[in-house]
Enzyme design. Structure first.
Site, PDB file in Angstrom:
ATOM      1  N   ASP A   1       0.842  -1.193   0.000  1.00  0.00           N
ATOM      2  CA  ASP A   1       0.000   0.000   0.000  1.00  0.00           C
ATOM      3  C   ASP A   1       0.887   1.257   0.000  1.00  0.00           C
ATOM      4  O   ASP A   1       1.687   1.431   0.926  1.00  0.00           O
ATOM      5  CB  ASP A   1      -0.887  -0.035   1.257  1.00  0.00           C
ATOM      6  CG  ASP A   1      -2.088   0.875   1.128  1.00  0.00           C
ATOM      7  OD1 ASP A   1      -2.167   1.614   0.127  1.00  0.00           O
ATOM      8  OD2 ASP A   1      -2.949   0.843   2.025  1.00  0.00           O
ATOM      9  N   ASP A   2       0.728   2.081  -0.999  1.00  0.00           N
ATOM     10  CA  ASP A   2       1.474   3.350  -1.075  1.00  0.00           C
ATOM     11  C   ASP A   2       2.998   3.175  -1.134  1.00  0.00           C
ATOM     12  O   ASP A   2       3.737   4.104  -0.801  1.00  0.00           O
ATOM     13  CB  ASP A   2       1.172   4.264   0.133  1.00  0.00           C
ATOM     14  CG  ASP A   2      -0.214   4.885   0.084  1.00  0.00           C
ATOM     15  OD1 ASP A   2      -1.000   4.509  -0.801  1.00  0.00           O
ATOM     16  OD2 ASP A   2      -0.505   5.749   0.931  1.00  0.00           O
ATOM     17  N   CYS A  17      -5.823   4.003  -3.862  1.00  0.00           N
ATOM     18  CA  CYS A  17      -6.158   2.585  -3.623  1.00  0.00           C
ATOM     19  C   CYS A  17      -7.428   2.091  -4.285  1.00  0.00           C
ATOM     20  O   CYS A  17      -7.399   1.132  -5.044  1.00  0.00           O
ATOM     21  CB  CYS A  17      -6.304   2.308  -2.136  1.00  0.00           C
ATOM     22  SG  CYS A  17      -5.449   3.431  -1.064  1.00  0.00           S
ATOM     23  N   LYS A  21      -5.744  -6.004   3.286  1.00  0.00           N
ATOM     24  CA  LYS A  21      -6.635  -4.909   2.908  1.00  0.00           C
ATOM     25  C   LYS A  21      -7.503  -5.196   1.691  1.00  0.00           C
ATOM     26  O   LYS A  21      -7.033  -5.704   0.693  1.00  0.00           O
ATOM     27  CB  LYS A  21      -5.744  -3.693   2.634  1.00  0.00           C
ATOM     28  CG  LYS A  21      -6.418  -2.556   1.919  1.00  0.00           C
ATOM     29  CD  LYS A  21      -5.569  -1.323   1.985  1.00  0.00           C
ATOM     30  CE  LYS A  21      -5.956  -0.357   0.879  1.00  0.00           C
ATOM     31  NZ  LYS A  21      -5.544   0.996   1.163  1.00  0.00           N
ATOM     32  N   HIS A  75     -10.725  -2.722   0.848  1.00  0.00           N
ATOM     33  CA  HIS A  75     -10.967  -1.330   0.458  1.00  0.00           C
ATOM     34  C   HIS A  75     -11.848  -1.152  -0.782  1.00  0.00           C
ATOM     35  O   HIS A  75     -11.727  -0.164  -1.510  1.00  0.00           O
ATOM     36  CB  HIS A  75      -9.616  -0.604   0.238  1.00  0.00           C
ATOM     37  CG  HIS A  75      -9.713   0.872   0.554  1.00  0.00           C
ATOM     38  ND1 HIS A  75      -8.631   1.721   0.529  1.00  0.00           N
ATOM     39  CD2 HIS A  75     -10.772   1.655   0.880  1.00  0.00           C
ATOM     40  CE1 HIS A  75      -9.012   2.931   0.839  1.00  0.00           C
ATOM     41  NE2 HIS A  75     -10.309   2.915   1.053  1.00  0.00           N
ATOM     42  N   ASP A 127      -0.092  -0.541  -4.822  1.00  0.00           N
ATOM     43  CA  ASP A 127      -1.318  -0.039  -5.455  1.00  0.00           C
ATOM     44  C   ASP A 127      -1.197   1.357  -6.046  1.00  0.00           C
ATOM     45  O   ASP A 127      -1.924   1.730  -6.950  1.00  0.00           O
ATOM     46  CB  ASP A 127      -2.513  -0.122  -4.475  1.00  0.00           C
ATOM     47  CG  ASP A 127      -2.301   0.726  -3.229  1.00  0.00           C
ATOM     48  OD1 ASP A 127      -1.195   1.285  -3.037  1.00  0.00           O
ATOM     49  OD2 ASP A 127      -3.249   0.833  -2.421  1.00  0.00           O
TER      50      ASP A 127
END
Ligand SMILES: *[C@@H]1O[C@H](CO)[C@@H](O)[C@H](O)[C@H]1NC(C)=O
Ligand SMILES: *[C@@H]1O[C@H](CO)[C@@H](O)[C@H](O)[C@H]1NC(C)=O
Ligand SMILES: *[C@@H]1O[C@H](CO)[C@@H](O)[C@H](O)[C@H]1NC(C)=O
Length: 575
Positions: free
Chosen positions: A32-33, A72, A131, A133, A340
């Protein structure tokens, strides 16, 4: 002794049908990120990511692998479906750019098909750890219409939403409180409710209504004001939750233990699956704020909690890879690692590097926002040390998995991804995409064009972000916006040769410009014609949690904790 051929044939048909001995397994790691500059094999020499780097050494490194969005929710939708988020409404018009509350009715539309669904239809055991989301409920808490189980995952253990700033128990102003502040400033709810209350009393005074109605209307009016406030200022409890399948098992969650717990779940899943083909997605919170890695990792890296969180994730990847090895599954498992979207450069934490690329998270048209650190390993088909520098997309995973499974693509939908097995296996040398569209929310910001001849990939920027001087970010806003006064509409568009100028420093204006732009403009026209009008899932109303969609464990306390024994893991150790 030589076995008769028919015996070998029978044995393999039997194996093939009952256990799928030859069908590869799939493991997808999604960070993530994580920026492309945060990973060792992409040039970071101060963060240690030996386990991620080993995937590159044993397989392929994709140096121009693109996310379909720089945040995301839309990016992950495109990854799972192989389609641009705009095709099914997973875009918005302005902030928010992604889902920020759990109790909202939006989510990945059920009409979409994901690649885990393809695998499941082929007898694969599938699981999502971490995750999601992409939404949860539609009409009431517990209908789970957007739950991962409706999109091909047999098993889900993880975060239905995300790990936001709210999830840090020590943060004083949470995202929710910030939103509440903005909302109350703009909507003046107290004034509105006072007005309503005075109106109710007036109705009573002139005897239009009875006291009972006054009471009911007042309660209603008060809830209208109080509920959003309560919900927004209790983001940690309401949004930071962990589910196992359909049940909430921790609320609010403890960020620090999530990665070790997911890792343990991954090891168990692999051990239980060794006799049948499987598809596992390990979707990390790392390295999204709140940056709270497990104790063992704190202070280990040279880049604060951010670097520690990267190294924690690398440790976890190592444990999963070592488990595959121990179970003898490495040879025939397709392993994919990606992020992502790009690093969130405006957060003020001690990291998030997008390398030589400009921009970052939120900027769907900028290289830093969408060029992802991506690796693929599958020893049976991909040579060690392969480098794919041609343009590929996360949307390519859908048709690539379909190709590996030998299943046809859905005929009723446009699939924007392309099969990249030929590129990974060395049978092809040119990107299967001649054009790729780079969106920021619902706005088309840039277009990439790879002519079939020559070596150059072009990128035209129709829109640029109004970066703070000397930076490639929008620090005062914390994230760049996609439209309006925060962007510049380039007329004529800026054109770069991203093969020879990946940092996009030198716009092209020579005679090649009109030729290349001619092709790009035509491709845009065709693409826009292929879009249909869809209901938007992301929008202002996503800020307001709906009480009837709020899930809660241990009602009415909304408080529960998972008891986990992590002692079987050597946390932080070499695997
Ligand atoms: C989270 O878990 C860690 C490790 O068990 C513990 O030390 C810490 O106090 C927990 N944090 C919270 C907020 O419960
Ligand atoms: C390595 O990553 C850290 C953390 O994101 C960053 O501060 C540093 O600049 C990166 N180094 C390189 C060479 O990109
Ligand atoms: C393309 O690149 C390869 C290697 O990078 C080079 O050998 C080849 O000559 C190039 N072709 C063209 C048409 O520029």
């Amino acid at each position: 002794m030589v076995r008769p051929a028919w015996f070998a044939f029978l044995c393999c048909v039997a194996l093939g049908s009952s256990r799928g001995s030859d069908r590869p397994n799939f493991v997808f790691f999604v960070a993530d990120d994580l920026g492309i500059g945060d990973v060792g094999c992409f040039g970071n020499d101060t963060i240690r990511t030996p386990h991620i780097d080993r995937i590159a050494a044993k397989g392929a490194k994709l140096t121009q692998h693109l996310a379909a969005a720089a945040v995301c929710t839309p990016s992950r939708s495109a990854f799972l479906t192989g389609r641009y988020p705009i095709r099914y409404g997973m875009v918005g018009t302005d902030l928010p750019l992604a889902f920020v509350q759990l109790a909202i009715p939006s989510g990945l539309p059920r009409s979409e098909v994901t690649f885990p669904q393809l695998a499941k239809a082929h007898g694969y055991r599938t699981a999502l750890l971490g995750k999601w989301h992409l939404g949860l409920n539609c009409a009431w808490a517990g209908d789970h219409c957007h739950h991962p189980s409706n999109f091909g995952f047999d098993y889900f253990y993880g975060l239905p939403l995300t790990n936001g700033l709210d999830c840090d128990p020590d943060v004083t102003v949470t995202v929710g409180q910030y939103i509440a502040m903005l909302l109350y400033r703009h909507l003046r709810l107290w004034e509105i409710s006072t007005t309503i209350f005075v109106a109710i009393l007036a109705l009573k005074y002139f005897r239009y209504i009875q006291w009972k109605t006054v009471f009911l209307l007042s309660v209603f009016g008060w809830s209208l004001v109080a509920y959003p406030h309560l919900a927004l200022t209790n983001g940690r409890r309401l949004n930071c939750v962990i589910m196992r399948d359909d049940e909430i098992i921790e609320m609010p969650f403890n960020v620090s233990t999530i990665t070790p717990r997911m890792t343990l779940e991954a090891v168990r899943f692999l051990e239980e699956s060794k006799k049948e083909p499987f598809l596992l997605e390990v979707s990390y919170w790392n390295v999204h704020t709140a940056q709270l890695p497990y104790m063992e990792f704190r202070g280990r890296s040279r880049h604060g909690l951010y670097g520690d969180a990267v190294e924690e994730m690398d440790w976890s990847v190592g444990v999963v890879m070592a488990t595959l090895e121990r179970l003898g599954l490495t040879e025939n498992t397709f392993v994919y690692f990606t992020s992502d979207n790009g690093g969130h450069i405006e957060t003020g934490v001690e990291g998030g590097s997008n390398g030589i690329y400009k921009g970052g998270k939120g900027q769907g048209g900028s290289e830093g926002g969408i060029r992802m650190p991506t690796l693929v390993q599958w020893p049976r088909k991909i040579k060690p040390g392969t480098v794919v520098s041609e343009a590929t997309s996360q949307m390519d995973i859908f048709p690539t998995v379909a190709d590996i499974l030998g299943t046809p693509l859905p005929q009723d939908k446009v699939i924007d991804g392309r099969n990249i097995m030929p590129l990974l296996g060395g049978a092809a040398v040119t990107s299967p995409h001649d054009v790729l569209f780079h969106y920021c929310s619902e706005y088309l910001h840039a277009v990439r064009y790879r002519p079939r001849e020559g070596n150059v990939t072009w990128k035209a920027h129709f829109v640029s972000y109004n970066w703070d001087p000397g930076t490639t970010g929008c620090y005062s806003l914390r994230i760049c916006r996609c439209a309006g006064q925060e962007v510049t509409y380039n007329d004529p568009p800026l054109l770069y040769d991203v093969t020879n100028d990946p940092g996009e420093d030198r716009p092209i204006s020579d005679p090649r410009y009109p030729v290349v732009m001619g092709v790009i403009n035509k491709a845009v026209e065709e693409h826009v014609r292929s879009l249909t009008e869809e209901e938007k899932q992301i929008g202002l109303s996503n800020f307001i949690p709906r009480p009837w969609l709020q899930e809660c464990c241990n009602f009415p306390f909304c408080d529960c904790k998972e008891d986990v024994d992590l002692s079987s893991l050597e946390i932080g150790g070499q695997s």
